[in-house]
Design a protein around this motif. Structure first.
Motif, PDB file in Angstrom:
ATOM      1  N   TRP A  62      62.424  82.336  71.507  1.00  0.00           N
ATOM      2  CA  TRP A  62      63.342  82.884  72.248  1.00  0.00           C
ATOM      3  C   TRP A  62      64.361  83.396  71.612  1.00  0.00           C
ATOM      4  CZ3 TRP A  62      63.284  82.071  77.745  1.00  0.00           C
ATOM      5  CH2 TRP A  62      62.304  81.388  78.277  1.00  0.00           C
ATOM      6  N   TYR A  63      64.966  84.591  71.840  1.00  0.00           N
ATOM      7  CA  TYR A  63      66.116  85.287  71.377  1.00  0.00           C
ATOM      8  C   TYR A  63      67.387  85.038  72.054  1.00  0.00           C
ATOM      9  CZ  TYR A  63      62.970  87.471  68.031  1.00  0.00           C
ATOM     10  OH  TYR A  63      62.027  87.701  66.835  1.00  0.00           O
ATOM     11  N   GLY A  64      68.327  84.860  71.401  1.00  0.00           N
ATOM     12  CA  GLY A  64      69.745  84.922  72.286  1.00  0.00           C
ATOM     13  C   GLY A  64      69.826  83.563  72.917  1.00  0.00           C
ATOM     14  N   SER A  94      54.832  98.173  72.497  1.00  0.00           N
ATOM     15  CA  SER A  94      55.988  98.100  71.889  1.00  0.00           C
ATOM     16  C   SER A  94      56.808  96.962  72.614  1.00  0.00           C
ATOM     17  CB  SER A  94      56.791  99.166  71.775  1.00  0.00           C
ATOM     18  OG  SER A  94      58.241  98.817  71.233  1.00  0.00           O
ATOM     19  N   GLY A  95      57.328  95.951  71.843  1.00  0.00           N
ATOM     20  CA  GLY A  95      58.124  94.922  72.586  1.00  0.00           C
ATOM     21  C   GLY A  95      57.133  93.715  72.922  1.00  0.00           C
ATOM     22  N   SER A  96      55.754  93.569  72.783  1.00  0.00           N
ATOM     23  CA  SER A  96      54.979  92.524  72.967  1.00  0.00           C
ATOM     24  C   SER A  96      54.943  91.330  72.219  1.00  0.00           C
ATOM     25  CB  SER A  96      53.516  93.097  73.179  1.00  0.00           C
ATOM     26  OG  SER A  96      53.092  93.610  71.959  1.00  0.00           O
ATOM     27  N   GLY A  97      55.722  91.470  71.227  1.00  0.00           N
ATOM     28  CA  GLY A  97      55.815  90.366  70.388  1.00  0.00           C
ATOM     29  C   GLY A  97      55.185  90.200  69.090  1.00  0.00           C
ATOM     30  N   LYS A  98      54.526  91.491  68.414  1.00  0.00           N
ATOM     31  CA  LYS A  98      53.712  91.616  67.400  1.00  0.00           C
ATOM     32  C   LYS A  98      54.673  91.104  66.227  1.00  0.00           C
ATOM     33  CE  LYS A  98      52.816  95.963  67.937  1.00  0.00           C
ATOM     34  NZ  LYS A  98      53.593  96.322  69.030  1.00  0.00           N
ATOM     35  N   SER A  99      55.691  91.714  65.940  1.00  0.00           N
ATOM     36  CA  SER A  99      56.679  91.551  64.677  1.00  0.00           C
ATOM     37  C   SER A  99      57.228  90.166  64.698  1.00  0.00           C
ATOM     38  CB  SER A  99      57.791  92.511  64.642  1.00  0.00           C
ATOM     39  OG  SER A  99      57.294  93.888  64.288  1.00  0.00           O
ATOM     40  N   THR A 100      57.556  89.688  65.909  1.00  0.00           N
ATOM     41  CA  THR A 100      58.260  88.344  65.921  1.00  0.00           C
ATOM     42  C   THR A 100      56.692  87.321  65.375  1.00  0.00           C
ATOM     43  OG1 THR A 100      59.591  88.868  67.828  1.00  0.00           O
ATOM     44  CG2 THR A 100      58.915  86.527  67.646  1.00  0.00           C
ATOM     45  N   LEU A 101      55.502  87.474  66.028  1.00  0.00           N
ATOM     46  CA  LEU A 101      54.614  86.857  65.552  1.00  0.00           C
ATOM     47  C   LEU A 101      54.358  86.765  63.946  1.00  0.00           C
ATOM     48  CD1 LEU A 101      52.120  84.709  66.259  1.00  0.00           C
ATOM     49  CD2 LEU A 101      50.865  87.144  66.779  1.00  0.00           C
TER      50      LEU A 101
HETATM   51  P1  ADP Z   1      56.744  94.465  68.824  1.00  0.00           P
HETATM   52  O1  ADP Z   1      56.722  94.177  67.521  1.00  0.00           O
HETATM   53  O2  ADP Z   1      55.444  94.109  69.505  1.00  0.00           O
HETATM   54  O3  ADP Z   1      57.201  95.648  69.139  1.00  0.00           O
HETATM   55  P2  ADP Z   1      58.879  92.468  68.755  1.00  0.00           P
HETATM   56  O4  ADP Z   1      58.419  91.197  68.253  1.00  0.00           O
HETATM   57  O5  ADP Z   1      59.588  93.204  67.989  1.00  0.00           O
HETATM   58  O6  ADP Z   1      57.736  93.445  69.395  1.00  0.00           O
HETATM   59  O7  ADP Z   1      60.011  92.044  70.001  1.00  0.00           O
HETATM   60  C1  ADP Z   1      59.597  91.302  70.940  1.00  0.00           C
HETATM   61  C2  ADP Z   1      60.607  91.114  72.138  1.00  0.00           C
HETATM   62  O8  ADP Z   1      61.640  90.442  71.620  1.00  0.00           O
HETATM   63  C3  ADP Z   1      61.237  92.366  72.395  1.00  0.00           C
HETATM   64  O9  ADP Z   1      61.745  92.307  73.896  1.00  0.00           O
HETATM   65  C4  ADP Z   1      62.397  92.688  71.484  1.00  0.00           C
HETATM   66  O10 ADP Z   1      63.275  93.415  72.186  1.00  0.00           O
HETATM   67  C5  ADP Z   1      62.940  91.146  71.475  1.00  0.00           C
HETATM   68  N1  ADP Z   1      63.480  90.888  70.201  1.00  0.00           N
HETATM   69  C6  ADP Z   1      62.952  91.263  68.945  1.00  0.00           C
HETATM   70  N2  ADP Z   1      64.009  90.825  67.941  1.00  0.00           N
HETATM   71  C7  ADP Z   1      64.969  90.539  68.558  1.00  0.00           C
HETATM   72  C8  ADP Z   1      66.172  89.878  68.000  1.00  0.00           C
HETATM   73  N3  ADP Z   1      66.378  89.752  66.941  1.00  0.00           N
HETATM   74  N4  ADP Z   1      67.110  89.663  68.913  1.00  0.00           N
HETATM   75  C9  ADP Z   1      66.847  89.801  70.355  1.00  0.00           C
HETATM   76  N5  ADP Z   1      65.566  90.123  70.976  1.00  0.00           N
HETATM   77  C10 ADP Z   1      64.637  90.603  69.916  1.00  0.00           C
END
Ligand code: ADP
Ligand code: MG
Length: 225
Positions: A12-14, A42-49
């Motif tokens: 969770w962010y924020g 885009s936004g599906s969570g790949k970078s977060t993962l």
């Molecule tokens: P992807 O790499 O698939 O594009 P991200 O993992 O970057 O996806 O982001 C997944 C979700 O988390 C998106 O809705 C993005 O806006 C949100 N998000 C990513 N990083 C942050 C952050 N540091 N603060 C708030 N929201 C974030």
């Protein structure tokens, strides 16, 4: 043998009124030596993962074990050690330090290593392997995008990590450079290392031995060829 085990991972962010749930309960296990392509809008969570897999970020809930070790139980020093020794990461935007030469960039992990063994010969060998032996003393600004990414891969491999992570490594490259970078990553896998590659190229995903597709922070599809 299992290298990566994610169990019900949420991120969770924020805080406050509208927290964003970037990962909504991801469970995934990856064996040593696997090659996994991760796709999703885009936004599906790949970078977060990927950041969680790389120890750059921690799950809000759920568990992450790397090589049997629960990362949440480690302190910052121990996490840094794991990141330095066991994990290599490459990013879309290369993350090379502009003031250092290519060779110094490749040797950067040594600055954070515990023992200062001499890795210069290995760094030079890696630069040869990625086709940059004649660019060792140049600065990153003197390289093309493809060359910068190959330098970043050499740096990621310096410590012989078990795990190579790549977040859209070809996203900023022309198609010929992209092909070279993917070939290199394929060779890393062929030599036995575990590779997790985030990409939005459907062809790459289709040809990968395993393809995990994320949607809205969940695993929508997980298939092996
Ligand atoms: P992807 O790499 O698939 O594009 P991200 O993992 O970057 O996806 O982001 C997944 C979700 O988390 C998106 O809705 C993005 O806006 C949100 N998000 C990513 N990083 C942050 C952050 N540091 N603060 C708030 N929201 C974030
Ligand atoms: Mg991303």
């Amino acid at each position: 043998m299992t290298l990566i085990e994610l169990a019900d991972v949420e991120r969770w962010y924020g805080a406050g009124d509208e927290p964003v749930r970037a990962l909504a309960g991801v469970s995934l296990s990856i064996e040593r030596g696997e090659f996994v392509a991760i796709t999703g809008a885009s936004g599906s969570g790949k970078s977060t993962l990927l950041n969680i897999l790389g120890g750059l970020d921690r799950p809000s809930r759920g568990r992450y074990r790397l090589g049997g070790t629960e990362l949440a139980t480690l302190d910052d020093t121990e996490i840094s050690r794991v990141r330095n020794q066991d994990i290599g990461i490459v990013f879309q935007s290369f993350h090379l330090l502009p003031r250092l030469t290519v060779l110094e960039n490749v040797l950067l992990p040594l600055r954070f290593a515990q023992s200062q063994i001499d890795l210069e010969a290995r760094a030079k060998e890696l630069l040869t392997r990625v086709g940059l032996s004649d660019r060792a003393t140049h600065r990153p600004s003197e390289l093309s995008g493809g060359q910068m990414q190959r330098a970043a891969i050499a740096r990621a491999l310096l410590m012989q990590p078990k795990l190579l992570l790549a977040d859209e490594p070809t996203g900023n490259l022309d198609s010929k450079s992209a092909e070279q970078v993917l070939r290199l990553i394929g060779e890393v896998h062929a030599q036995g290392q575990t590779v997790v590659l985030v990409t939005h190229d459907p062809d790459i995903a289709r040809s990968a031995p395993r393809h995990v597709r994320l949607k809205d922070g969940r695993v929508e599809e997980d298939g092996r060829r």
